[in-house]
Design a protein around this motif. Structure first.
Motif, mmCIF file in Angstrom:
data_model
loop_
_atom_site.group_PDB
_atom_site.id
_atom_site.type_symbol
_atom_site.label_atom_id
_atom_site.label_comp_id
_atom_site.label_asym_id
_atom_site.label_seq_id
_atom_site.Cartn_x
_atom_site.Cartn_y
_atom_site.Cartn_z
ATOM 1 N N VAL A 149 0.847 -1.186 0.000
ATOM 2 C CA VAL A 149 0.000 0.000 0.000
ATOM 3 C C VAL A 149 0.886 1.241 0.000
ATOM 4 O O VAL A 149 1.865 1.312 0.747
ATOM 5 C CB VAL A 149 -0.933 0.019 1.227
ATOM 6 C CG1 VAL A 149 -1.676 1.354 1.326
ATOM 7 C CG2 VAL A 149 -1.929 -1.128 1.145
ATOM 8 N N LEU A 150 0.543 2.179 -0.854
ATOM 9 C CA LEU A 150 1.242 3.456 -0.932
ATOM 10 C C LEU A 150 0.225 4.554 -0.649
ATOM 11 O O LEU A 150 -0.855 4.561 -1.234
ATOM 12 C CB LEU A 150 1.873 3.630 -2.309
ATOM 13 C CG LEU A 150 2.717 4.872 -2.589
ATOM 14 C CD1 LEU A 150 3.768 4.560 -3.652
ATOM 15 C CD2 LEU A 150 1.844 6.032 -3.062
ATOM 16 N N ILE A 151 0.560 5.446 0.278
ATOM 17 C CA ILE A 151 -0.351 6.524 0.667
ATOM 18 C C ILE A 151 0.270 7.863 0.290
ATOM 19 O O ILE A 151 1.432 8.131 0.610
ATOM 20 C CB ILE A 151 -0.647 6.497 2.181
ATOM 21 C CG1 ILE A 151 -1.287 5.160 2.576
ATOM 22 C CG2 ILE A 151 -1.576 7.644 2.561
ATOM 23 C CD1 ILE A 151 -1.531 5.030 4.069
ATOM 24 N N VAL A 152 -0.519 8.692 -0.404
ATOM 25 C CA VAL A 152 -0.090 10.045 -0.764
ATOM 26 C C VAL A 152 -0.894 11.035 0.059
ATOM 27 O O VAL A 152 -2.128 11.030 0.020
ATOM 28 C CB VAL A 152 -0.308 10.329 -2.264
ATOM 29 C CG1 VAL A 152 0.097 11.769 -2.596
ATOM 30 C CG2 VAL A 152 0.476 9.341 -3.114
ATOM 31 N N ASP A 153 -0.197 11.861 0.830
ATOM 32 C CA ASP A 153 -0.855 12.894 1.626
ATOM 33 C C ASP A 153 -0.393 14.251 1.120
ATOM 34 O O ASP A 153 0.807 14.498 1.009
ATOM 35 C CB ASP A 153 -0.503 12.729 3.106
ATOM 36 C CG ASP A 153 -1.354 13.623 3.993
ATOM 37 O OD1 ASP A 153 -2.409 14.099 3.523
ATOM 38 O OD2 ASP A 153 -0.975 13.851 5.162
ATOM 39 N N ALA A 154 -1.329 15.113 0.771
ATOM 40 C CA ALA A 154 -1.002 16.448 0.249
ATOM 41 C C ALA A 154 -1.306 17.497 1.294
ATOM 42 O O ALA A 154 -1.980 17.234 2.297
ATOM 43 C CB ALA A 154 -1.796 16.723 -1.030
#
Length: 497
Positions: free
Chosen positions: A298-303
């Motif tokens: 799982v890869l999580i992108v937080d902006a």
């Protein structure tokens, strides 16, 4: 095809009489202007054939002045009607026209000016309708290409062949379809005098690249979407239609991404929180394209807070198109297969180029739905490092406990830390921060005092207040583990936002 002056002079039905030896312009005739004014310039736009009987051109100065004024207005030629005020074309008029290189021809008495005007008008009308027919055909070709299997790439390929140059499509600062770099083709395809090149997407120079002529594409998003056409570029009507088609297609794609990411995000949230487990989780994940017998990470992108909305519609870069993506907790969550996984560093560069201030957390690769939960919490914990790209080293105790819905860690954190947080809010005492640094610095009062610029006795006093308010003593190993877990869970829940 538009009528030229040479075509007009060669028409036997008109019987026009050439005079002088001025070079005939190959440009198409745009109109026929009939005038008896000494100065016709206010009524000329250029590229006309000017017809006159010369009723006011009775003197040599008037004749020469008329030629100069007609020439300065950009007329292609003068047609002089003989047999009215003049039996032949005045020599002074011919001499001045010869000096300026302006063609002059005679119109016989029996040939009405309207016959010449009708000839040119019919040619212009035929040319206009031919252009419309070609444009409609080009519209159909582009629409068919877009609706076919090739999608946007096929549309750009057809457009490039129509224009005889390379075209590309840019969004969020990156090329998403079309040619890698602009260069002129030798000639357009036969039968497609105005028809797009394209390969897979890749990153290319930015918007300052002077080799591209850029046209905006409206998508309703702040995505800097542009259609780039290789220079030199002259406006073609088919490009306007291509812009409209691309706008509609990208808007539909964004709408579809929003829907699919919301659905997958909800599914992943159910799995992560333990609301969906066992065979039901396996079946639901399989229906979404996730085979739990294979290893996934799982890869999580937080902006940044003001940019999270863009994650709902953000297209993924080249090589990531087959990666499943969802929105969970206002973050973009990607499920990557262990084999053939694209490079997360590429995604980090893409996000930076898109103008997003974002962090990426990458979890380990595991099988089964429980493995997805572990990987999710690893990725979320990795985000806390604060770098643009954060890889999980190993499954920590905190992540392992949080991946189990049976462990009420959120309740533990709230019960333990709430008294400290209430006291901090009321007195500005920073007990929670002092406790955090005490645990991070391995229980060194001196290190905490130095970092927070406090006296050691102040640090000790604050730690005594922590014991009094929470009931847990950070100097005791069991209590220290409890306090550490509570702080880590609270940090993961808030995402350090």
């Amino acid at each position: 095809m538009a009528l030229t002056l040479l075509d007009l002079l060669r028409d036997p039905a008109l019987g026009l009489m050439t005079a002088g030896d001025a070079e005939v312009s190959p440009l198409p005739i745009q109109w026929v202007a009939v005038t008896e004014l000494e100065d016709p310039r206010p009524f000329l736009n250029g590229a006309e054939v000017v017809l006159t009987t010369g009723v006011r051109l009775l003197t040599v100065p008037a004749q020469r002045s008329f030629v100069r004024r007609t020439h300065s207005a950009g007329a292609l030629a003068i047609g002089f009607g003989v047999g009215f005020a003049h039996e032949r074309i005045p020599p002074a008029l011919l001499a001045e026209a010869h000096a300026l290189g302006l063609p002059v021809f005679g119109v016989p008495y029996e040939v009405p000016f309207i016959a010449i005007g009708k000839k040119v008008s019919d040619s212009l009308s035929a040319d206009h309708y031919a252009g419309l027919e070609e444009l409609l055909e080009s519209h159909a070709v582009l629409a068919s290409a877009l609706l076919g299997a090739g999608g946007l790439g096929a549309l750009l390929d057809r457009l490039a062949r129509m224009l005889g140059t390379e075209v590309a499509l840019f969004q969020y600062g990156a090329r998403i379809a079309g040619a890698v770099a602009p260069h002129r083709r030798s000639s357009p395809d036969a039968g497609e005098a105005q028809e797009g090149g394209g390969t897979a997407a890749a990153r290319v120079p930015g918007t300052g690249d002077s080799r591209w002529h850029r046209l905006p594409i409206a998508t309703g998003l702040k995505d800097r979407c542009t259609l780039a056409i290789g220079e030199p570029y002259a406006h073609a009507p088919v490009v306007d239609y291509a812009q409209s088609l691309i706008s509609v297609e990208l808007t539909n794609q964004a709408r579809n991404r929003t829907g699919t990411r919301a659905a997958l995000g909800q599914l992943l949230e159910d799995v992560v929180r333990g609301a969906l487990a066992g065979p039901d989780a396996v079946a639901r994940l399989a229906s979404s394209g996730i085979d739990t017998t294979l290893r996934h990470s799982v890869l999580i992108v937080d902006a940044a807070s003001g940019q999270r909305r863009a994650l709902r519609t953000l297209p993924l870069p080249d090589g990531w198109n087959e990666v499943l993506s969802g929105i969970a907790d206002d973050r973009l969550v990607l499920v990557l297969p262990a084999s053939g996984t694209p490079d997360p560093a590429q995604l980090a560069r893409y996000l930076h180029g898109a103008g997003l201030t974002a962090r990426i957390g990458v979890g380990g690769a595991y099988t089964q739905s429980s493995g997805l939960r572990w990987s999710y919490y690893e990725a979320r914990e990795a985000l806390q490092r604060g770098q643009s790209l954060n890889l999980a080293d190993r499954l920590s105790l905190t992540s392992l406990l949080m991946s189990s819905a049976d462990v009420p860690l959120a309740d533990l954190a709230a019960e333990t830390l709430r008294p400290l947080e209430f006291f901090d809010d009321a007195h500005g005492s920073e007990l929670t921060r002092t406790l955090q640094r005490y645990l991070d610095l391995d229980g060194s009062v001196a290190a905490v005092a130095a970092e927070l610029d406090l006296h050691r006795n102040t640090v000790r006093y604050r730690l005594q207040q922590v014991v009094a308010l929470s009931g847990y003593d950070p100097a005791v190993t069991a209590d220290r583990v409890h306090l550490y877990l509570a702080l880590r869970v609270r940090a993961l829940e808030r995402g350090d936002r």
